[in-house]
Design an enzyme around this catalytic site. Sequence first.
Site, PDB file in Angstrom:
ATOM      1  N   SER A  64       0.834  -1.211   0.000  1.00  0.00           N
ATOM      2  CA  SER A  64       0.000   0.000   0.000  1.00  0.00           C
ATOM      3  C   SER A  64       0.863   1.255   0.000  1.00  0.00           C
ATOM      4  O   SER A  64       2.000   1.259   0.479  1.00  0.00           O
ATOM      5  CB  SER A  64      -0.908   0.018   1.226  1.00  0.00           C
ATOM      6  OG  SER A  64      -1.787  -1.079   1.227  1.00  0.00           O
TER       7      SER A  64
HETATM    8  N1  SAH Z   1      -0.933  -4.804   4.183  1.00  0.00           N
HETATM    9  C1  SAH Z   1      -0.311  -5.118   2.922  1.00  0.00           C
HETATM   10  C2  SAH Z   1      -1.209  -4.725   1.753  1.00  0.00           C
HETATM   11  C3  SAH Z   1      -1.226  -5.792   0.708  1.00  0.00           C
HETATM   12  S1  SAH Z   1      -2.466  -5.631  -0.539  1.00  0.00           S
HETATM   13  C4  SAH Z   1       1.059  -4.464   2.823  1.00  0.00           C
HETATM   14  O1  SAH Z   1       1.388  -3.608   3.652  1.00  0.00           O
HETATM   15  O2  SAH Z   1       1.835  -4.841   1.937  1.00  0.00           O
HETATM   16  C5  SAH Z   1      -3.822  -6.562   0.146  1.00  0.00           C
HETATM   17  C6  SAH Z   1      -3.561  -8.001   0.508  1.00  0.00           C
HETATM   18  O3  SAH Z   1      -4.826  -8.577   0.888  1.00  0.00           O
HETATM   19  C7  SAH Z   1      -3.020  -8.872  -0.612  1.00  0.00           C
HETATM   20  O4  SAH Z   1      -1.829  -9.483  -0.187  1.00  0.00           O
HETATM   21  C8  SAH Z   1      -4.127  -9.887  -0.859  1.00  0.00           C
HETATM   22  O5  SAH Z   1      -3.645 -11.164  -1.242  1.00  0.00           O
HETATM   23  C9  SAH Z   1      -4.823  -9.936   0.496  1.00  0.00           C
HETATM   24  N2  SAH Z   1      -6.198 -10.445   0.478  1.00  0.00           N
HETATM   25  C10 SAH Z   1      -7.129 -10.304  -0.497  1.00  0.00           C
HETATM   26  N3  SAH Z   1      -8.282 -10.910  -0.142  1.00  0.00           N
HETATM   27  C11 SAH Z   1      -8.076 -11.458   1.106  1.00  0.00           C
HETATM   28  C12 SAH Z   1      -8.876 -12.212   2.007  1.00  0.00           C
HETATM   29  N4  SAH Z   1     -10.152 -12.555   1.729  1.00  0.00           N
HETATM   30  N5  SAH Z   1      -8.332 -12.581   3.192  1.00  0.00           N
HETATM   31  C13 SAH Z   1      -7.043 -12.254   3.518  1.00  0.00           C
HETATM   32  N6  SAH Z   1      -6.235 -11.547   2.693  1.00  0.00           N
HETATM   33  C14 SAH Z   1      -6.740 -11.146   1.503  1.00  0.00           C
END
Ligand code: SAH
Length: 213
Positions: A64
Amino acid sequence: MKDTFTHQGMRKRLVDVLKQKGISNADVLNAINTIPRHLFMDSGFIDHAYVDKAFPIAADQTISQPYTVAKQTELLCVKSGDKILEIGTGSGYQTAVLLEMGATVYSIERQNELFKKTKRFLPKLGYRPKRLIFGDGYIGLKEEAPFDGIIVTAGAPYVPNPLLAQLKVGAKLVIPVGDKVQIMNVFTRTSATEFNKETFGEFRFVPLLEDKN
Ligand code: SAH
């Protein structure tokens, strides 16, 4: 795995940018000033690590934007010792911000590749979440509930009821809600049965996926 004076200088400038954009929580700014974000990104993108932008990580996901991480963390009102649930571990950067602020962190990731990579990576930097879970964030983590705060780092089409149910009274759920564009929603549990909802503008996230869609 190097963190040089150059990286540290770039981080200071990023913190100044975040202050200009309205982030004021000193603990949040201190965490961003401390964490080597470039090490959470694939090497090809390291030059971009300290501009205020989201970037691709593995499995078609993104780390993000720093402003988004800072804003969500500020809205969560994290205090040292709080028990926090994160949905969407991804690169682990947001996890590290929460740990740096003294929280006890549980984090759920649905993509096995990212889950395994981040589980190996975080301890190398000295970051030790209480639990990283490979699973579905829509259902939360009932066996560890209630939480002092829950943060969702992917765009949710709706607010999953289990996440509201797993908040302590007084705790907050910070969740971006919407399809192409998301509105940042903050729900505060005011009693066993009541929640107060506030909204904080538009953001863009990768989708919070249901099942294997
Ligand atoms: N907090 C992360 C943001 C990653 S983007 C960072 O700082 O890098 C969002 C993430 O949510 C992705 O890795 C994606 O695979 C995950 N995601 C999507 N749907 C999800 C679900 N139902 N349960 C858990 N994780 C999920």
